[in-house]
Design an enzyme around this catalytic site. Structure first.
Site, short mmCIF file in Angstrom:
data_model
loop_
_atom_site.label_atom_id
_atom_site.label_comp_id
_atom_site.label_asym_id
_atom_site.label_seq_id
_atom_site.Cartn_x
_atom_site.Cartn_y
_atom_site.Cartn_z
N HIS A 150 78.73 -53.46 103.34
CA HIS A 150 80.09 -53.67 103.32
C HIS A 150 81.02 -52.75 102.56
O HIS A 150 82.02 -52.12 103.10
CB HIS A 150 80.41 -55.12 102.77
CG HIS A 150 81.75 -55.54 102.92
ND1 HIS A 150 82.68 -55.26 101.76
CD2 HIS A 150 82.37 -56.41 103.57
CE1 HIS A 150 83.89 -55.95 102.02
NE2 HIS A 150 83.61 -56.43 103.20
N SER B 227 89.14 -57.50 104.63
CA SER B 227 88.26 -56.31 104.13
C SER B 227 88.49 -55.00 104.67
O SER B 227 88.42 -54.18 103.90
CB SER B 227 86.80 -56.86 104.20
OG SER B 227 86.40 -57.61 103.01
N ASP C 169 82.44 -53.15 95.25
CA ASP C 169 81.98 -53.67 96.45
C ASP C 169 80.43 -54.09 96.38
O ASP C 169 79.97 -54.18 95.28
CB ASP C 169 82.36 -52.89 97.64
CG ASP C 169 82.64 -54.04 99.00
OD1 ASP C 169 81.80 -54.58 99.41
OD2 ASP C 169 83.96 -53.95 99.56
#
Length: 838
Positions: free
Chosen positions: A242, A422, A182
Site C-alpha cells: 500500500h 487512500s 503507511d
C-alpha cells in the site's frame, strides 16, 4: 463506548489499494519499459476482478494508552498498573512511552470488549490519570514521457482529473518532503530517486516481520495475513504494498521514460513504516507523525528531513483519540500539513479517525466522471475531494501507480490500478507539496489548506452527503488560469478497406496534444494495423471541454498477437531444450525459431529444439519465435532467459533425472561431490536416504564452510572426535541447528547414522536461516501436518518460502509426508530452493 473501540480496531480500509487483492495483475513488469508500439496501445493496464472496497472484521487490541498527570510519579503509576491488573485478572506491562508523553500498557493477551471497557473505566477513575484510551490498530485505506501517463486520467482528463499539467510549469514540488506514514516502501525504479531514508516505527516484531521492532529500515516486508491471524473469523490477504502505491501517486519520477508520473514529481518521499501484519497501533502511527514532523521519539534518531506534508491513507471508525490529536497538533504547529483519507465506508467522515481530528485536510474520493465514489465517506468533516477511482465502471477507472508483484515478501516492481480514499489523499498531499514548494517559507498548513479549498471546483457530477470545498484543481491552486476550454478535433480513419494496410490521420487542434503509445505524435497520416488508441490531452493552460471525445480506438483488421514462449528441458550441457510457442491469436500459418546466447544469435540454431554445448556453459539462453499469418503480418516474441549449468557430473544423474539441475548445482557449489566409483566415475545415488552426519556436512558447506574450530570434547556421546564429519556435526550443534536427543542417562546423542526425516529437514533449514521471525499459518498448508506438529512452524515456513510444496494427492489435497526419510535428490531440491529463495 466500546463498540467504537471494536470498530476502530477492526476497520480495514485496505481494499482501496489491494484491489480487494484476490490477485494483483501487473501493469508492467520489472524489465525496462518502452512506450508500447502503436499496434498494441489499445490494451489498457490490466487489473484483477475485484469487489468494492470493504472493511475488515472486528479486531481486538492488547494495548492501552495512558496519559498520566504531571504529578503522578513512578510509584503512583505502578500502583495504577497494580489496580488495573487486579481488576482484569491478568498481568499488564508498561512497555514504553510515546513521543507525546503517554505510556503504552500491554496486557498478556488480547482483551475482549468487556475487558477493555473495564480496563478503561478503572484507569479513568484513577486520580493520577489524565486520559486513557485503547491503542487500536489502523489499516491502509486504499507532460512527461512516462509510458503510462496517458492512462493517468486522474491527472489531466476532464471532467474528473485535477488539471495538473497547468500547475507543473509553476512547481513540481522541488525542495518539499512528503512523509508517507503507511506500510513502508519497496524498491522501485520509478520511485527510488525521490525516496529519502525513513524509519520503521512498528514496535511489535511479529507485525514488522523483520525480526525486530523499530529500526532505521522502512522497507515494506509485506502485510500479508492468513485466515484467523488477525482474530477469529478474519480472512487472509496477500501483501498490499500500500505504501508503495501511495508514494507513487505523490512523487513518482516524471520524464524518466518509464511508468507513471507523480503529482509532485520533484518532491521527496519520507517513508515511515507504521502498518504491518494486522494493521498498525495508534501509538506507532502517532509517533510516526511526530517523528516525520521533526519531533523527538525515544529510541529513534533525529529526523534530518523534516516533512512539510504528511500523508495518512489509513483509518478506522472511532472518535478522534487524544493520542492522535496530540500528534497531529504537534505536526501542525511544526509546519506540516497532515492529509488524511476520509475512509471507504460510505458513511459520514466524522465517524472515521483520524479524518475527524482537528488540523487535518480530510479527503474524499471521486470517480473518473466527477461523482463521489460510491465507497467514499462524505459530510461536514470532508475538506476536499480528489480522484480515488471506481472499479464498478472499468478497471481503467482506477488510479494507476507503482507497486510490487510479491504475494508475501517483496518481489519485482510493477504497476497496478487501485481505488479508494487512500488513492485520493496522496493527490492532495502532492498538490500541497506543489503549493509549499512555490510559496517557500510563507506556506503554513493553514494557508496551504485554505489555498487548496479556495481554488477547488465544484464536482462535475453529484456528491450525496457533501464533498467539502469540491474537486482539487492543481492548476488554480498554483495560480494558473484554466479557463481556456478546447474541444479536440477528431482523429479520422482514411482508406479504410478492411485490410491490415489502413491508415489514420491525426489533426492539428489548438491547445491539444495527441498521444499514441504514451508519446506525443505530430499531425499527419500514419499506417495502422491491429488496434491503435489515440488519446487527446490538453496542453498547459488549457482544459478539455466536459464531455468532449478525448480517445479514439481505431480497430483495423488486426495484428497477429503472439504468446510469450517458454523453454522446456534441463538447462545443462548435453541436454536438449525445446521451445514451447504457446497460443497465438489467430493461429499462425508458420513459426520460425532462433536461439540466442547472451542476446547473440546462435548460428544454425533455428529449429524448435536446441542441444546445449560447452559454449553455452554459464551463459543465458533465450529463444525468439516469429509467427506469420496471412493478412495479419508477422509478430515476434522472446522467452525469458535460462542459465546453463555444467553437464552431468554424476554418472547416475542425467537430464532425465527429476532434480537434474539441482543435483548439478550441489556439485557446482561444492556441497556434494558424491562417491568415487571403481570405474573412475562419480555417482550421486539420488534415491538413497540422507543420513544425519551427511546432512551436517551439507549444511556446513551450504553456510560457506565457516572458519570453525571444533571443541576438544564432543558435544554428543555417540560422535567421536575422530568421526569423519566431527567438525561439521560440532558446528551444527554450536550454531544451534541441532541439539540432538537427551538420553535417559542425561547424555546427548546425535544419531549420525539415522536417516533424516522430512520434518527434521524443514527444521534444519529454518534454523540454518537464523530462525526468522515467522508467524505460522493459521490454515495448515498440508493435509497431513496439523498446527500441533512439533515442527509446524518450520514446515509452514518451507511452504511459504517455496522450498517445498509437497505432493498433490488424488483427493485434491497437498501432503508433506513429515515422517518419511528425505532422499538425496529431494534434499538437493530443498537446498537449492533454500539457497535461491528471494
Amino acid at each position: 463506548m466500546f463498540e467504537a473501540l471494536r470498530n476502530l480496531a477492526a476497520l480495514r480500509t485496505h481494499a482501496s489499494s489491494r484491489l480487494a487483492l484476490a490477485a494483483v495483475i501487473a501493469i508492467a513488469g520489472m524489465s525496462p519499459l518502452a512506450a508500447p508500439a502503436a499496434a498494441d496501445d489499445g490494451r489498457p493496464l490490466p487489473v484483477a476482478p475485484q469487489a468494492a472496497p470493504r472493511t475488515a472484521p472486528d479486531l481486538p487490541t492488547d494495548q492501552l494508552i495512558v496519559g498520566f498527570k504531571d504529578t503522578a510519579g513512578p510509584a503512583q503509576r505502578n500502583a495504577s498498573y497494580g489496580r488495573l491488573a487486579k481488576d482484569l485478572g491478568m498481568s499488564v506491562q508498561d512497555v514504553r512511552g510515546t513521543a507525546g508523553g503517554a505510556r503504552v500498557v500491554r496486557a498478556d493477551r488480547n482483551l475482549t470488549p468487556a475487558e477493555a471497557e473495564k480496563a478503561l473505566e478503572t484507569l479513568r477513575a484513577d486520580p493520577g490519570v489524565d486520559f486513557a484510551e485503547p491503542d487500536t490498530r489502523m489499516f491502509p485505506m486504499a507532460d512527461p514521457d512516462d509510458p503510462f501517463y496517458p492512462l493517468q486520467w486522474d491527472i489531466w482528463e476532464e471532467p474528473g482529473g485535477i488539471r495538473l499539467p497547468a500547475a507543473w510549469p509553476v512547481s513540481k514540488g522541488a525542495g518539499t518532503v512528503v512523509a508517507v506514514v503507511d506500510t513502508g516502501i519497496t524498491s522501485h525504479s520509478d520511485l527510488n530517486a525521490n525516496v529519502l531514508p525513513g524509519y520503521d516505527m512498528i514496535s511489535k516484531a511479529s507485525a514488522a516481520r523483520d525480526s525486530d521492532g523499530r529500526d532505521a529500515n522502512p522497507r515494506d516486508e509485506g502485510d500479508w495475513t492468513s485466515d484467523g491471524l488477525c482474530g477469529a473469523g478474519t480472512t487472509g490477504d496477500p501483501s498490499s504494498w500500500h505504501g508503495t502505491h501511495v508514494a507513487g501517486t505523490v512523487a513518482a519520477v516524471a520524464n524518466n521514460g518509464r511508468g507513471v508520473a507523480g503529482v509532485a514529481p520533484e518532491a521527496k518521499i519520507l517513508p515511515v513504516r507504521a502498518l504491518g501484519a494486522c494493521g498498525g497501533y495508534t501509538t506507532d502511527i502517532a509517533d510516526s507523525i511526530i517523528w516525520a514532523a521533526g519531533g523527538n521519539v525515544a529510541g529513534a534518531p533525529a529526523n534530518t528531513n523534516r516533512a512539510k506534508v504528511i500523508n495518512l491513507s489509513l483509518g478506522g471508525i472511532t472518535p478522534c483519540s487524544a493520542t492522535y490529536q496530540n500528534a497531529i497538533d504537534y505536526a501542525y504547529k511544526a509546519g506540516a500539513a497532515v492529509v488524511v483519507a476520509a475512509g471507504n465506508a460510505n458513511r459520514p467522515a466524522a465517524d472515521s479517525s483520524p479524518a475527524n481530528c482537528r488540523n487535518v485536510i480530510t479527503v474524499a474520493a471521486s470517480t473518473r466522471s466527477g461523482n463521489r465514489a460510491p465507497y467514499s465517506n462524505y459530510g461536514d468533516a470532508v475538506d476536499l475531494t480528489a480522484p480515488g477511482g471506481d472499479f464498478s465502471q472499468t478497471a481503467q477507472d482506477g488510479i494507476a501507480s507503482t507497486l510490487n508483484s510479491g504475494t508475501y515478501g517483496p518481489a519485482s516492481e510493477n504497476y497496478v490500478y487501485s481505488q479508494g480514499t487512500s488513492m485520493a489523499a496522496p493527490h492532495v498531499a502532492g498538490a500541497a507539496a506543489l503549493v509549499m514548494s512555490a510559496s517557500g517559507r510563507t506556506a503554513s498548513p493553514a494557508t496551504v489548506e485554505q489555498r487548496l479549498k479556495d481554488t477547488a471546483r465544484a464536482l462535475p457530477g453529484t456528491c450525496p452527503g457533501g464533498c467539502g470545498a469540491g474537486l482539487l484543481d492543481a492548476g488554480k491552486a498554483l495560480g494558473v488560469s484554466t479557463s481556456t476550454v478546447v474541444t479536440p478535433s477528431a482523429v479520422l480513419f482514411t482508406d479504410r478497406d478492411g485490410t491490415a494496410n489502413d491508415s489514420y490521420t491525426v489533426p492539428v487542434s489548438e491547445g491539444v496534444d495527441y498521444l499514441v503509445g504514451g508519446a506525443v505524435v505530430k499531425a499527419g497520416t500514419y499506417p495502422g494495423s491491429g488496434t491503435v488508441t489515440v488519446t487527446a490531452r490538453a496542453k498547459p493552460g488549457y482544459v478539455l471541454a466536459a464531455g468532449a471525445t478525448a480517445q479514439w480506438t481505431l480497430a483495423f483488421k488486426g495484428a497477429l498477437e503472439p504468446a510469450v514462449p517458454t523453454i522446456s528441458g534441463a538447462p545443462a550441457v548435453g541436454s536438449t531444450l525445446t521451445a514451447v510457442p504457446g497460443t497465438w491469436t489467430p493461429a499462425p500459418d508458420s513459426l520460425a525459431y532462433q536461439w540466442y546466447r547472451f542476446g547473440t544469435a546462435i548460428a544454425g540454431a533455428t529449429s524448435a529444439g536446441y542441444r546445449l554445448t560447452d559454449a553455452d556453459l554459464e551463459t543465458t539462453i533465450t529463444v525468439r519465435v516469429t509467427g506469420t499469418a496471412s493478412g495479419y503480418g508477422t509478430a515476434t516474441a522472446e522467452s525469458a532467459g535460462i542459465s546453463v549449468v555444467p553437464g552431468p557430473v554424476f554418472a547416475d544423474v542425467g537430464p532425465e533425472t527429476v532434480f537434474f539441475s539441482e543435483i548439478n548445482w550441489m556439485a557446482a557449489a561444492g556441497i556434494s561431490r558424491g562417491w568415487a566409483e571403481a570405474d573412475g566415475t562419480r555417482t550421486y545415488r539420488p534415491a538413497q536416504p540422507v543420513n544425519r552426519d551427511q546432512m551436517a556436512a551439507f549444511l556446513y558447506r551450504l553456510a560457506g564452510s565457516p572458519d570453525f574450530v571444533p571443541p576438544a570434547e564432543s558435544p554428543f556421546t555417540d560422535v567421536s572426535t575422530q568421526h569423519a564429519f566431527y567438525k561439521e556435526i560440532a558446528w551444527l550443534s554450536a550454531a544451534g541447528i541441532s541439539r540432538g536427543w537427551t538420553e535417559a542417562d542425561g547424555g546427548r546423542t546425535f544419531r549420525p547414522a539415522e536417516a533424516v526425516l522430512r520434518d527434521q529437514m524443514a527444521a534444519f533449514l529454518y534454523r540454518h536461516a537464523g530462525s526468522p521471525d515467522f508467524v505460522p499459518l493459521a490454515q495448515p498448508p498440508f493435509a497431513d501436518v496439523t498446527p500441533g506438529h512439533p515442527f509446524y512452524r518450520e514446515i509452514s515456513w518451507v511452504w511459504k518460502t517455496g522450498i517445498s510444496r509437497g505432493w498433490s494427492e488424488g483427493d485434491g489435497t497437498q501432503t508433506f509426508r513429515p515422517s518419511v526419510s528425505i532422499l538425496r535428490d529431494q534434499m538437493a531440491a530443498f537446498m537449492y530452493r533454500y539457497a535461491t529463495r528471494s
